[in-house]
Design an enzyme around this catalytic site. Structure first.
Site, PDB file in Angstrom:
ATOM      1  N   LYS A 112      -1.760  -1.994 -30.905  1.00 44.08           N
ATOM      2  CA  LYS A 112      -2.352  -2.184 -29.581  1.00 44.08           C
ATOM      3  C   LYS A 112      -1.504  -3.093 -28.696  1.00 44.08           C
ATOM      4  CE  LYS A 112      -6.873  -0.464 -30.421  1.00 44.08           C
ATOM      5  NZ  LYS A 112      -7.025  -0.372 -31.887  1.00 44.08           N
TER       6      LYS A 112
HETATM    7  C1  PLP Z   1      -7.465   0.770 -32.510  1.00 42.50           C
HETATM    8  C2  PLP Z   1      -6.932   1.038 -33.855  1.00 42.50           C
HETATM    9  C3  PLP Z   1      -6.898   2.327 -34.407  1.00 42.50           C
HETATM   10  C4  PLP Z   1      -7.477   3.531 -33.697  1.00 42.50           C
HETATM   11  O1  PLP Z   1      -6.743   3.888 -32.557  1.00 42.50           O
HETATM   12  P1  PLP Z   1      -7.381   4.876 -31.454  1.00 42.50           P
HETATM   13  O2  PLP Z   1      -6.395   4.921 -30.362  1.00 42.50           O
HETATM   14  O3  PLP Z   1      -8.698   4.235 -31.038  1.00 42.50           O
HETATM   15  O4  PLP Z   1      -7.617   6.186 -32.115  1.00 42.50           O
HETATM   16  C5  PLP Z   1      -6.306   2.504 -35.659  1.00 42.50           C
HETATM   17  N1  PLP Z   1      -5.811   1.460 -36.354  1.00 42.50           N
HETATM   18  C6  PLP Z   1      -5.841   0.203 -35.877  1.00 42.50           C
HETATM   19  C7  PLP Z   1      -5.305  -0.899 -36.694  1.00 42.50           C
HETATM   20  C8  PLP Z   1      -6.394  -0.058 -34.605  1.00 42.50           C
HETATM   21  O5  PLP Z   1      -6.423  -1.323 -34.133  1.00 42.50           O
END
Ligand code: PLP
Length: 434
Positions: A112
């Site tokens: 993220k």
């Molecule tokens: C947010 C997140 C996901 C999922 O990603 P999306 O874009 O919501 O499908 C998977 N793994 C981790 C560690 C995350 O923080």
């Protein structure tokens, strides 16, 4: 200069928005999600870029040149995406041809950071141009909150307010949320994540908070998706792949949507694997064609605990159903299978995966046993295993080393205010901290 896309709503009832409007609004006025009006083709020779930031600048220029001056865009990319993105081959015959793309070397140790750090720079840029300010309000159960807080910390134009459910995030995740950062306040809500989300929704329509110019930074924002396309190209560049299958641990399907946007603009991915935990809305949809709304269930891969993925509407708007089925393969992995996956990959290849990545690795293993393993397979590693030490310990029986950046957090000062799970409590806290 070549033309760049505008953005239309998935619900289609309004005119086209500029990137700036789509970024600053998040959601379209009719409640839909923004999708690009066309897909820019990848610039020729992208595989020959010298580095990840070079590649990033080239790709994003085809989307943003004009709205964002080239020199500014280049500075944002070099500053925001300044951490390594290694492509690691698994060293074992059973995993021959499987590569892990580690997306967890940014400051808050999850993928993220890519979206949040770029979005912070772009939003700050446009607000400064307009001489405006904004307050980002985020309900978080983990990785989004810390990435957004870190990305925006110190921005003169943007304040960040985080809501998280007290006692329901791991100690490491909580520490990442509450460490003191300029312009950021964390509120520990005496309730569940659903309370946090409801309070945020209520705050957005509460006219007494208009003065704060509340805005969101969740994965429906196009400003997070565009930068997430870049590491897909980077994986192919590093691996020198002419084609590959890409496996994406998924929750709200933002990451997967970014990958599909990349493939629409020329990334030679033959197939995408959507790897879900017990929250299996999307695998059921692809299997049965039904899209029933359902409550989320809690799992060990908590950042993927999503009942109805918010980007589903975007995928449906970009692809007819048959086309989605052609491009995608999906599966759902239980908690017991997640633990077994962490063990298996460690025993086979000596690789320590976090629970989200472990869901992806198990999905890739199933795909390959069904479809063969001739095509290289790239599994996105979405979080650092040290973010989930309790789960890794449970699976492997040892404590994992903390990277220095995480260790340092325990020495820093923190700030979190406890509030009741209702709008008046949030309103009071927001107005007082403004
Ligand atoms: C947010 C997140 C996901 C999922 O990603 P999306 O874009 O919501 O499908 C998977 N793994 C981790 C560690 C995350 O923080």
């Amino acid at each position: 200069m070549a033309e760049v896309p505008l953005y239309r709503s998935t619900r289609g009832s309004e005119g086209k928005a500029s990137f700036e409007e789509a970024l600053l609004h998040g959601l379209a006025m009719d409640g839909g999600l923004y999708v690009p009006t066309f897909l820019p083709r990848m610039p020729e020779g992208w595989e020959e870029a010298d580095s990840f930031p070079d590649l990033g600048v080239r790709v994003l220029e085809s989307w943003l040149a004009g709205p964002v001056p080239s020199s500014a865009l280049e500075a944002f990319v070099r500053d925001a995406l300044s951490f390594p993105v290694p492509l690691v081959p698994l060293q074992d015959t059973a995993w021959d041809g499987v590569f892990v793309l580690e997306l967890f070397h940014g400051p808050t140790l999850s993928f993220k950071d890519f979206g949040a750090r770029m979005m912070a720079r772009l939003m700050t840029y446009f607000l400064r141009e307009r001489s405006e300010r904004a307050t980002i309000l985020v309900a978080t159960s983990g990785d989004t909150g810390s990435a957004v807080a870190d990305g925006f910390a110190g921005s003169a134009e943007v304040d960040v307010r985080l809501l998280y459910p007290k006692g329901q995030v791991s100690p490491t995740q909580e520490r990442q949320l509450i460490v003191a950062r300029p312009g950021v306040r964390a509120f520990a809500v005496r309730g569940a994540f659903d309370d946090c989300q409801r309070m945020v929704k209520e705050a957005f329509v509460d006219r007494s908070l208009d003065g704060l110019r509340l805005t969101s930074a969740n994965s429906i924002n196009i400003g997070r998706l565009l930068p997430q396309m870049l590491y897909y190209f980077e994986a192919f560049r590093q691996g020198g792949f002419g084609e590959a299958v890409v496996c994406v641990p998924s929750g709200n399907l933002g990451n997967l949507t970014a990958g599909l946007l990349a493939s629409l603009s020329g990334l030679p991915a033959t197939r995408f694997i959507a790897a879900h935990n017990a929250n299996d809305f999307f695998p059921s949809y692809l299997r049965e064609g039904t899209a029933d709304s359902r409550p989320s269930v809690r799992t060990l891969s908590n950042a993927m605990d999503v009942g109805v993925p918010s980007n589903f509407e975007r995928l449906q708007s970009l692809f007819p159903p048959r086309e989605l089925e052609r491009r995608l393969w999906a599966t759902s992995v239980s908690d017991a299978e997640t633990i077994a996956s962490i063990r298996r990959v460690y025993e086979d290849a000596g690789y320590v995966a976090d629970p989200h990545t472990a869901v992806g690795l198990e999905a890739a293993r199933r795909f390959r046993s069904e479809n063969g393993g001739e095509t290289p397979t790239i599994v996105l590693a979405t979080a650092h295993p040290a973010k989930f030490p309790e789960i890794v310990q449970l699976a492997l029986g040892f404590e994992i080393d903390q990277p220095g950046s995480l260790e340092a957090l325990w020495a820093e000062s923190t700030f979190a205010e406890e509030i009741d799970p209702n709008l008046p409590a949030l309103r009071h806290a927001l107005l007082q901290s403004a």
